[in-house]
Design a protein around this motif. Structure first.
Motif, PDB file in Angstrom:
ATOM      1  N   PRO A 173       0.682  -1.272  -0.003  1.00  0.00           N
ATOM      2  CA  PRO A 173       0.408  -0.123   0.157  1.00  0.00           C
ATOM      3  C   PRO A 173       0.439   0.946  -0.066  1.00  0.00           C
ATOM      4  O   PRO A 173       1.846   1.457   0.508  1.00  0.00           O
ATOM      5  CB  PRO A 173      -0.733  -0.739   1.051  1.00  0.00           C
TER       6      PRO A 173
ATOM      7  N   LEU B 186      -7.010   6.331  -1.307  1.00  0.00           N
ATOM      8  CA  LEU B 186      -7.421   7.259  -2.066  1.00  0.00           C
ATOM      9  C   LEU B 186      -8.704   7.641  -1.700  1.00  0.00           C
ATOM     10  O   LEU B 186      -9.297   7.935  -2.575  1.00  0.00           O
ATOM     11  CB  LEU B 186      -8.189   5.495  -3.080  1.00  0.00           C
TER      12      LEU B 186
ATOM     13  N   ASP C 278      -9.667   3.851   1.875  1.00  0.00           N
ATOM     14  CA  ASP C 278      -9.363   2.742   0.966  1.00  0.00           C
ATOM     15  C   ASP C 278      -8.027   2.521   0.540  1.00  0.00           C
ATOM     16  O   ASP C 278      -7.387   4.035   0.841  1.00  0.00           O
ATOM     17  CB  ASP C 278     -10.234   2.873  -0.446  1.00  0.00           C
TER      18      ASP C 278
ATOM     19  N   ASN D 280      -4.562   1.684  -1.574  1.00  0.00           N
ATOM     20  CA  ASN D 280      -4.635   1.296  -3.032  1.00  0.00           C
ATOM     21  C   ASN D 280      -3.093  -0.455  -1.885  1.00  0.00           C
ATOM     22  O   ASN D 280      -2.562   0.245  -1.784  1.00  0.00           O
ATOM     23  CB  ASN D 280      -3.733   1.684  -4.243  1.00  0.00           C
TER      24      ASN D 280
ATOM     25  N   ASN E  68       0.693  -2.695  -4.610  1.00  0.00           N
ATOM     26  CA  ASN E  68       0.845  -2.237  -5.083  1.00  0.00           C
ATOM     27  C   ASN E  68       0.646  -3.623  -7.040  1.00  0.00           C
ATOM     28  O   ASN E  68       1.352  -3.384  -7.884  1.00  0.00           O
ATOM     29  CB  ASN E  68       2.425  -2.288  -5.122  1.00  0.00           C
TER      30      ASN E  68
ATOM     31  N   ASN F 157      -7.129  -3.678  -3.594  1.00  0.00           N
ATOM     32  CA  ASN F 157      -6.877  -1.984  -2.449  1.00  0.00           C
ATOM     33  C   ASN F 157      -7.549  -3.077  -1.048  1.00  0.00           C
ATOM     34  O   ASN F 157      -8.533  -4.340  -1.342  1.00  0.00           O
ATOM     35  CB  ASN F 157      -8.670  -1.578  -2.982  1.00  0.00           C
TER      36      ASN F 157
ATOM     37  N   ALA G 113      -6.875  -4.295  -9.363  1.00  0.00           N
ATOM     38  CA  ALA G 113      -6.633  -3.296 -10.482  1.00  0.00           C
ATOM     39  C   ALA G 113      -5.354  -2.915 -10.567  1.00  0.00           C
ATOM     40  O   ALA G 113      -4.727  -2.020 -10.920  1.00  0.00           O
ATOM     41  CB  ALA G 113      -6.570  -2.107  -8.510  1.00  0.00           C
TER      42      ALA G 113
ATOM     43  N   SER H 150      -1.002   0.059 -10.007  1.00  0.00           N
ATOM     44  CA  SER H 150      -1.954   1.119  -9.413  1.00  0.00           C
ATOM     45  C   SER H 150      -2.292   2.009  -8.912  1.00  0.00           C
ATOM     46  O   SER H 150      -2.726   2.638  -7.297  1.00  0.00           O
ATOM     47  CB  SER H 150      -3.201   0.037  -9.183  1.00  0.00           C
TER      48      SER H 150
ATOM     49  N   GLY I 146      -6.493   7.380  -7.850  1.00  0.00           N
ATOM     50  CA  GLY I 146      -7.575   6.204  -7.359  1.00  0.00           C
ATOM     51  C   GLY I 146      -8.221   7.216  -6.897  1.00  0.00           C
ATOM     52  O   GLY I 146      -7.732   8.316  -5.923  1.00  0.00           O
TER      53      GLY I 146
ATOM     54  N   ILE J 240     -10.976   3.938 -10.184  1.00  0.00           N
ATOM     55  CA  ILE J 240      -8.867   3.137 -10.883  1.00  0.00           C
ATOM     56  C   ILE J 240      -8.560   3.519 -11.791  1.00  0.00           C
ATOM     57  O   ILE J 240      -9.525   3.500 -13.297  1.00  0.00           O
ATOM     58  CB  ILE J 240      -8.877   2.034 -10.421  1.00  0.00           C
TER      59      ILE J 240
END
Length: 390
Positions: free
Chosen positions: A26, A30, A44, A46, A48, A52, A90, A94, A97, A111
């Motif tokens: 993470p 987001l 939330d 994200n 890697n 999520n 995701a 990512s 978002g 996203i």
């Protein structure tokens, strides 16, 4: 606080397989949605490697959204309003978002990679807090500390393997029967796994005066390799394959002699690619720079290796690959007692065989990077194990 041992991009490289409550890379918040009541705000994070993570404002895990890029996930053929996105990913890296509660009370998450996916998150209204108690004794606490120390020592244990010599060359015909130990789970080999329950492959090695022989048993959802790549230098990015990393021990200046041999099947034909970072006197035409927008790592030699013999066949629970690698190609003169740095690995593709989504190795466990060409191409001999020729 909540355990987060794999923060952001580089932290995710050493993460194990996805599981509930496990944070993998993470790096950003987001957004926040206030659900009111005793649940309150939900935020939330994200991840890697495609997930999520939803948490309460006071740090209680709710659940993960989407799928890990290294496992099975769906790639919809087209976008259809109202379709479920639970089984998608995701994607790797990512970073962006937006997670919000709209004026109409609905929760939305946006996203995307080269697109913008606007999704409604439903079901959060069913999440409830619960209360409870548990007790533990000083003796249980002491035992837990001992177990933790033992586990830490085992995870740091150096990887060591002895390679037996054979008296006659091994035929490369795809027949797994001659590698009897490979199918015997009671035999200790080069095990590519997180645990007995989470296995990726196992490798048996043999040698004679001319060649190093490797047999890979790959645990996979298909019975043969898929690799749709067209550029031989980048086949490690485009699908299934097996890997060998090997070099002298002790290491030479600049890592001279360290070699990667990547092997796969392209258009139904076996392909082996030799990668060597430092080769004094190598022809300029043999060099190649593995590049991303941020950096380039140059190798003196990235060339096809047709002298490597490769055969494959289906095996129970996946597929089997055997290979005969000339010592001359590796620049190694074999002899009894010779010690080398080495590692073996398996690369897994998505369902279509167009993209590498998982890299797993016997010794190097920091290999979850699948979104950076130079990082995936580079050599890390400090994380390789040790093999000795018997």
């Amino acid at each position: 606080g909540y355990p987060n041992k794999h923060t952001s991009v580089h932290g995710s490289h050493s993460a194990k397989a996805s599981r509930p409550g496990y944070l993998i890379g993470p790096s950003s918040f987001l957004g926040v949605a206030d659900l009111g009541g005793d649940l309150g705000e939900v935020f939330d994070l994200n991840g890697n490697l495609g997930e999520n993570y939803l948490f309460t404002h006071d740090g209680l895990w709710i659940q993960a959204l989407f799928k890990d890029t290294r496992g099975g996930f769906e790639i919809p053929g087209r976008a259809v309003r109202g379709m479920s996105m639970d089984a998608t990913t995701a994607g790797g890296e990512s970073f962006g978002g937006n997670f919000i509660k709209a004026p109409d009370g609905k929760i939305y998450l946006t996203i995307g990679s080269t697109d913008a996916r606007v999704m409604e998150v439903v079901g959060l209204d069913t999440i409830k807090r619960f209360a409870g108690k548990f007790t533990y004794t000083p003796a249980q606490y002491a035992q837990a500390q001992k177990d933790l120390q033992k586990k830490s020592a085992m995870s740091a244990e150096a990887k060591i393997y002895q390679v037996a010599k054979v008296q006659a060359p091994i035929a490369m015909d795809g027949t797994i029967a001659k590698w009897s130990e490979l199918m015997d789970d009671g035999t200790s080999l080069l095990e590519i796994q997180e645990s007995k329950q989470k296995r990726y492959g196992r490798v048996q090695a043999r040698y004679d005066d001319d060649s190093l022989y490797l047999a890979y048993r790959v645990f996979a959802p298909r019975s043969q390799m898929k690799n749709a790549g067209q550029d031989y230098r980048l086949l490690f990015k485009s699908g299934d394959g097996v890997d060998l990393m090997i070099g002298p021990e002790p290491q030479k200046a600049k890592g001279e002699g360290n070699t990667r041999l990547f092997m796969t099947f392209q258009d139904g034909k076996p392909v082996a690619v030799l990668n060597q970072k430092f080769v004094p006197g190598a022809a300029k035409s043999e060099g190649f720079g593995f590049a991303s927008p941020a950096r380039t790592i140059f190798f003196d030699r990235v060339v096809p290796a047709p002298a490597v013999k490769i055969a494959t066949s289906a095996a129970n629970g996946g597929y089997f690959v055997e290979t005969a690698i000339p010592w001359k190609l590796l620049g190694i003169v074999p002899k009894s007692g010779l010690t080398l740095k080495a590692d073996v690995g398996v690369l897994f593709a998505d369902d279509g065989g167009t993209m590498t989504v998982s890299r797993q190795y016997w010794s190097n466990k920091q290999t979850n990077l699948v979104n950076d060409i130079p990082g995936e191409a580079d050599l890390a001999p400090e994380r390789w194990g040790v093999v000795t020729l018997k």
